[in-house]
Scaffold this active site. Structure first.
Site, PDB file in Angstrom:
ATOM      1  CB  CYS A   2    -148.444  13.231  43.655  1.00 39.42           C
ATOM      2  SG  CYS A   2    -148.136  11.977  44.931  1.00 39.42           S
ATOM      3  N   GLY A  28    -150.657   9.440  39.156  1.00 38.02           N
ATOM      4  CA  GLY A  28    -151.044   8.774  40.391  1.00 38.02           C
ATOM      5  C   GLY A  28    -152.389   8.103  40.266  1.00 38.02           C
ATOM      6  CG  ASN A 102    -145.299  15.847  42.414  1.00 38.57           C
ATOM      7  OD1 ASN A 102    -145.079  14.669  42.706  1.00 38.57           O
ATOM      8  ND2 ASN A 102    -144.909  16.393  41.279  1.00 38.57           N
ATOM      9  N   GLY A 103    -143.767  15.246  45.525  1.00 41.87           N
ATOM     10  CA  GLY A 103    -142.349  15.178  45.828  1.00 41.87           C
ATOM     11  C   GLY A 103    -142.098  14.270  47.011  1.00 41.87           C
ATOM     12  CE1 TYR A 256    -143.847   4.775  31.938  1.00 35.45           C
ATOM     13  CE2 TYR A 256    -143.704   5.514  34.213  1.00 35.45           C
ATOM     14  CZ  TYR A 256    -144.334   4.775  33.230  1.00 35.45           C
ATOM     15  OH  TYR A 256    -145.443   4.056  33.542  1.00 35.45           O
ATOM     16  CG  ASP A 364    -139.398  -0.462  28.047  1.00 32.74           C
ATOM     17  OD1 ASP A 364    -140.233   0.461  27.977  1.00 32.74           O
ATOM     18  OD2 ASP A 364    -139.474  -1.381  28.885  1.00 32.74           O
ATOM     19  CG  ASP A 365    -140.156   4.018  29.276  1.00 33.19           C
ATOM     20  OD1 ASP A 365    -139.712   3.910  30.432  1.00 33.19           O
ATOM     21  OD2 ASP A 365    -141.241   3.539  28.926  1.00 33.19           O
TER      22      ASP A 365
END
Length: 509
Positions: A2, A28, A102-103, A256, A364-365
């Site tokens: 988030c 998010g 966030n978490g 990412y 790609d990452d």
């Protein structure tokens, strides 16, 4: 995963918080919310959807005040489809507290039982953020016991929160009539930074790009375990509230999640991705001779820095072979994996001239489920590629993430229980090259500028989805099973399209 922001200012903050959430949209897309505070009264608006859709002019006008906070949500626990689980969350005692988080708490279920039986508090949703809010409110109430609130009371309450709560959490809370309280978990798994701007403004946010993009000057990262209280006059009080804090940020932020123009815990995300490309180039040489590769093509968007650096070091042409449709939103009802593939083609299109008759190296990452990778490899073949090699700037994702990233269960991870050769056969590429775990850690660590990190420089990373080592030291296989059962995305015929191509990317948000 988030994005959160909090602001104290001498001027109205509603527009500033809205602008900050737009800069955090990549973290998010499911829901967004803003709460402001004026004369000890909270004003809140939150709903499911993107920031630009949730907040209209009438909503913004109903958010007065010089103090507030906001969140954009991508759910990893609880009910993704419930409006009630959009943040911020509110409790009316003590004082009135609103919180964004966030978490992911790894002991949320045990805390919920404890809150009911011992603390006599009611939790009305399945969100671990509401659990965290009630733990914080209970500890603040214990510390104040009816007396006027002081910063030392808040810091004592945060110490108690650290002792009770397990997992990852970056938190900002607004306390009616007093100001903002922010803190990070003792390992600093999820990011949080602080800066200043005009009108005596103090801002806290998940990423430094938010401060820069709103014309604030970043001062520093909030240290792991540290609590920051900003009173309504803009005065900042800080204290370390954890007994043994360590700086172990989530390594997937650099791979990412974060925007490339952010700096998290002293590490430039862009430089970290360049470094990943450099170490990946060495892995490619050991697998595919550069003379057998005609062109390097990134899979949009986060892999671009790594792909460019890799191509330069190998002396190969770098080309944009895929175009991403930035205006296709999430597909909300997906009748199974067959339609998932169709949705990838709706969001990504190949430029045929860059593939026809060539041996291409796609970069790609990371590779998570493998379904998107398989479809992209086939797209390259359909566009005329002779051979398709695939390189991942990150190691194989073999373990679930329990700290706030929407990572599938281990059975959905394409690399879990498979060799690299078995993954290659499943994806359908001619060669598959992964980064190695130690190389990834060295590459990202080398991007660190430790000046300004105080007494807690980078001590290591949480790389649990790659190496299975959970830095909090309290995760068992039973815990992982329980957390998996609470994942918001059920793997059934009504599954949402949660492939990364379905989401606005950090570089285009």
């Amino acid at each position: 995963m988030c994005g959160i922001v909090g602001v104290v200012s001498d001027a109205p903050v509603n527009q500033l918080i809205y602008d900050a959430l737009l800069l955090l949209q990549h973290r998010g897309q499911d829901a967004a919310g803003i709460v402001t505070q004026q004369d000890r009264k909270f004003f809140m608006h939150k709903a499911k959807g993107m920031v630009r859709d949730v907040f209209r002019t009438r909503n913004m006008r109903s958010l007065p005040g010089d103090c507030g906070l906001g969140q954009v949500r991508y759910p990893t626990a609880g009910n993704a489809y419930s409006e009630e689980e959009a943040q911020p969350f509110y409790v009316n005692a003590p004082f009135g507290i609103v919180l964004v988080h966030n978490g992911n708490l790894t002991n949320a279920k045990a805390l919920k039982r404890e809150l009911f039986s011992t603390d006599h508090r009611h939790i009305n949703t399945e969100s671990d953020s509401e659990v965290l809010l009630n733990v914080l409110a209970h500890e603040i109430e214990r510390c104040t016991r009816g007396l006027p609130l002081t910063p030392s009371d808040l810091f004592q309450a945060v110490r108690s929160v650290h002792r009770r709560v397990k997992g990852s959490y970056a938190v900002i809370a607004s306390i009616a009539g007093h100001g903002l309280l922010a803190f990070r978990d003792p390992y600093g798994i999820r990011p949080l930074c602080i800066g200043r701007g005009v009108n005596n403004t103090v801002m806290l946010a998940s990423e430094s790009v938010v401060l820069e993009g709103t014309l604030h000057t970043m001062e520093r990262d909030v240290a792991p375990g540290e609590a920051v209280f900003v009173d309504l006059k803009g005065q900042v009080h800080t204290e370390q509230c954890a007994e043994s804090p360590k700086r172990n940020p989530c390594i997937f932020e650099y791979v990412y999640l974060a925007r490339p123009d952010s700096v998290l815990d002293g590490i430039s995300v862009y430089q970290a991705r360049l470094n990943l490309g450099e170490t990946l180039a060495k892995r490619v040489i050991s697998t595919v001779p550069p003379k057998d590769i005609d062109v390097v093509i990134p899979i949009p968007e986060s892999s671009r820095p790594s792909a460019m650096q890799l191509a330069q070091l190998l002396g190969l042409p770098y080309r944009e072979g895929f175009v991403k449709n930035r205006y296709v939103g999430r597909t909300f009802i997906m009748p199974g994996q067959g339609t998932r593939k169709k949705s990838v083609r709706q969001k990504l299109n190949a430029i045929g001239s860059e593939f026809k008759g060539r041996n291409v190296l796609l970069v790609d990452d990371s590779i998570v489920r493998g379904t998107t990778s398989k479809e992209i490899v086939q797209m390259a073949r359909d566009a005329g590629a002779r051979k398709v090699y695939l390189a991942s700037a990150a190691p194989p994702v073999r373990y679930p993430n329990v700290y706030g990233i929407d990572m599938p269960t281990k059975d959905e991870l394409v690399a879990h229980g498979r060799t690299v050769e078995e993954v290659r056969e499943l994806i359908g590429c001619d060669a598959l090259i992964y980064q190695d775990v130690d190389g990834m850690k060295r590459a990202i660590g080398a991007a660190a500028d430790t000046t300004g990190l105080g007494d807690l420089p980078i001590g290591g990373f949480d790389a649990s989805c790659f190496d299975g080592v959970y830095v909090t030291g309290d995760i068992t296989s039973d815990d992982i099973q329980r957390i998996n059962e609470g994942r918001h995305a059920a793997t059934n015929e009504q599954e949402e399209d949660t492939s990364r191509l379905a989401l606005p990317n950090a570089q285009t948000a």
